[in-house]
Scaffold this motif. Structure first.
Motif, mmCIF file in Angstrom:
data_model
loop_
_atom_site.group_PDB
_atom_site.id
_atom_site.type_symbol
_atom_site.label_atom_id
_atom_site.label_comp_id
_atom_site.label_asym_id
_atom_site.label_seq_id
_atom_site.Cartn_x
_atom_site.Cartn_y
_atom_site.Cartn_z
ATOM 1 N N HIS A 192 178.785 45.013 56.578
ATOM 2 C CA HIS A 192 180.077 44.351 56.686
ATOM 3 C C HIS A 192 181.124 45.302 56.124
ATOM 4 O O HIS A 192 180.803 46.274 55.440
ATOM 5 N N ILE A 193 182.351 45.048 56.459
ATOM 6 C CA ILE A 193 183.437 45.930 56.048
ATOM 7 C C ILE A 193 184.372 45.141 55.150
ATOM 8 O O ILE A 193 184.806 44.055 55.512
ATOM 9 N N VAL A 194 184.645 45.702 53.971
ATOM 10 C CA VAL A 194 185.603 45.087 53.062
ATOM 11 C C VAL A 194 186.870 45.933 53.079
ATOM 12 O O VAL A 194 186.827 47.150 53.251
ATOM 13 N N MET A 195 187.986 45.271 52.928
ATOM 14 C CA MET A 195 189.269 45.960 52.926
ATOM 15 C C MET A 195 189.725 46.116 51.481
ATOM 16 O O MET A 195 189.756 45.141 50.728
ATOM 17 N N VAL A 196 190.061 47.354 51.117
ATOM 18 C CA VAL A 196 190.512 47.631 49.758
ATOM 19 C C VAL A 196 191.947 48.144 49.792
ATOM 20 O O VAL A 196 192.361 48.821 50.726
ATOM 21 N N VAL A 230 169.424 52.508 52.241
ATOM 22 C CA VAL A 230 169.125 53.919 52.014
ATOM 23 C C VAL A 230 169.895 54.469 50.807
ATOM 24 O O VAL A 230 169.358 55.241 50.022
ATOM 25 N N ALA A 231 171.150 54.068 50.680
ATOM 26 C CA ALA A 231 172.012 54.541 49.589
ATOM 27 C C ALA A 231 172.532 53.326 48.827
ATOM 28 O O ALA A 231 173.465 52.658 49.283
ATOM 29 N N ALA A 232 171.931 53.057 47.687
ATOM 30 C CA ALA A 232 172.278 51.853 46.919
ATOM 31 C C ALA A 232 173.759 51.783 46.562
ATOM 32 O O ALA A 232 174.322 50.705 46.410
ATOM 33 N N SER A 233 174.432 52.920 46.462
ATOM 34 C CA SER A 233 175.857 52.932 46.110
ATOM 35 C C SER A 233 176.711 52.268 47.185
ATOM 36 O O SER A 233 177.860 51.911 46.932
ATOM 37 N N PHE A 234 176.177 52.065 48.383
ATOM 38 C CA PHE A 234 176.915 51.419 49.466
ATOM 39 C C PHE A 234 176.736 49.897 49.469
ATOM 40 O O PHE A 234 177.189 49.220 50.370
ATOM 41 N N ASN A 235 176.081 49.351 48.444
ATOM 42 C CA ASN A 235 175.884 47.911 48.365
ATOM 43 C C ASN A 235 177.015 47.191 47.656
ATOM 44 O O ASN A 235 177.014 45.981 47.561
ATOM 45 N N GLY A 236 177.983 47.924 47.142
ATOM 46 C CA GLY A 236 179.111 47.314 46.447
ATOM 47 C C GLY A 236 180.281 48.269 46.385
ATOM 48 O O GLY A 236 180.299 49.308 47.057
ATOM 49 N N LEU A 237 181.265 47.955 45.538
ATOM 50 C CA LEU A 237 182.460 48.799 45.414
ATOM 51 C C LEU A 237 182.434 49.703 44.182
ATOM 52 O O LEU A 237 183.263 50.597 44.069
ATOM 53 N N THR A 238 181.474 49.486 43.276
ATOM 54 C CA THR A 238 181.404 50.283 42.064
ATOM 55 C C THR A 238 181.250 51.757 42.410
ATOM 56 O O THR A 238 180.369 52.143 43.172
ATOM 57 N N ARG A 277 191.067 53.918 41.968
ATOM 58 C CA ARG A 277 191.765 52.713 41.509
ATOM 59 C C ARG A 277 191.844 51.622 42.573
ATOM 60 O O ARG A 277 192.676 50.730 42.496
ATOM 61 N N ILE A 278 190.959 51.661 43.545
ATOM 62 C CA ILE A 278 190.980 50.673 44.627
ATOM 63 C C ILE A 278 190.577 49.285 44.125
ATOM 64 O O ILE A 278 189.802 49.151 43.184
ATOM 65 N N THR A 279 191.134 48.265 44.784
ATOM 66 C CA THR A 279 190.770 46.875 44.519
ATOM 67 C C THR A 279 190.629 46.160 45.857
ATOM 68 O O THR A 279 191.191 46.601 46.866
ATOM 69 N N LEU A 280 189.908 45.059 45.862
ATOM 70 C CA LEU A 280 189.812 44.274 47.085
ATOM 71 C C LEU A 280 191.204 43.820 47.504
ATOM 72 O O LEU A 280 191.989 43.366 46.676
ATOM 73 N N TRP A 281 191.510 43.963 48.780
ATOM 74 C CA TRP A 281 192.808 43.542 49.302
ATOM 75 C C TRP A 281 192.823 42.030 49.400
ATOM 76 O O TRP A 281 191.858 41.408 49.859
ATOM 77 N N ASP A 282 193.920 41.397 49.023
ATOM 78 C CA ASP A 282 194.023 39.936 49.014
ATOM 79 C C ASP A 282 194.447 39.341 50.362
ATOM 80 O O ASP A 282 194.585 38.127 50.487
ATOM 81 N N HIS A 283 194.656 40.151 51.374
ATOM 82 C CA HIS A 283 195.061 39.720 52.716
ATOM 83 C C HIS A 283 196.443 39.076 52.745
ATOM 84 O O HIS A 283 196.803 38.430 53.718
ATOM 85 N N LYS A 284 197.203 39.239 51.692
ATOM 86 C CA LYS A 284 198.530 38.648 51.612
ATOM 87 C C LYS A 284 199.605 39.652 51.243
ATOM 88 O O LYS A 284 200.728 39.554 51.708
#
Length: 97
Positions: free
Chosen positions: A28-32, A52-60, A71-78
């Motif tokens: 899935h694709i998250v917007m930051v 395959v690459a555990a670092s792709f399982n989250g945003l850390t 310094r990215i954060t999840l975008w609030d869509h607003k």
């Protein structure tokens, strides 16, 4: 089914997308939002690449694709990253896989 939706800022006209659903490989694709380059960027999370690459399982530890900022954060869509105005769904959407 997966959709790509278009969002546009009411104040400055900045335009970006949001991806809903999962791709054919389970990702899935998250917007930051990035405060350094003032953009909204997509990051792929999970799916086969996450197995395959555990670092792709989250945003850390992930970086902005445009400028490399951490310094990215999840975008609030607003909130518009350019001017702080209000982003609205335009009604435009297409399929993605």
């Amino acid at each position: 089914m997966a959709h790509r939706k278009t969002y546009r800022c009411e104040q400055c006209g900045y335009e970006t997308y949001d991806y809903e659903g999962r791709g054919f490989m389970g990702q899935h694709i998250v917007m930051v939002s990035c405060p350094d380059c003032k953009s909204v960027e997509p990051l792929v999370v999970g799916g086969i690449i996450g197995q395959v690459a555990a670092s792709f399982n989250g945003l850390t530890g992930r970086l902005c694709l445009r400028c490399g900022s951490n310094r990215i954060t999840l975008w609030d869509h607003k909130t518009c990253p350019k001017c702080g105005g209000t982003m609205r769904f335009t009604g435009e959407q297409t399929f993605w896989t």
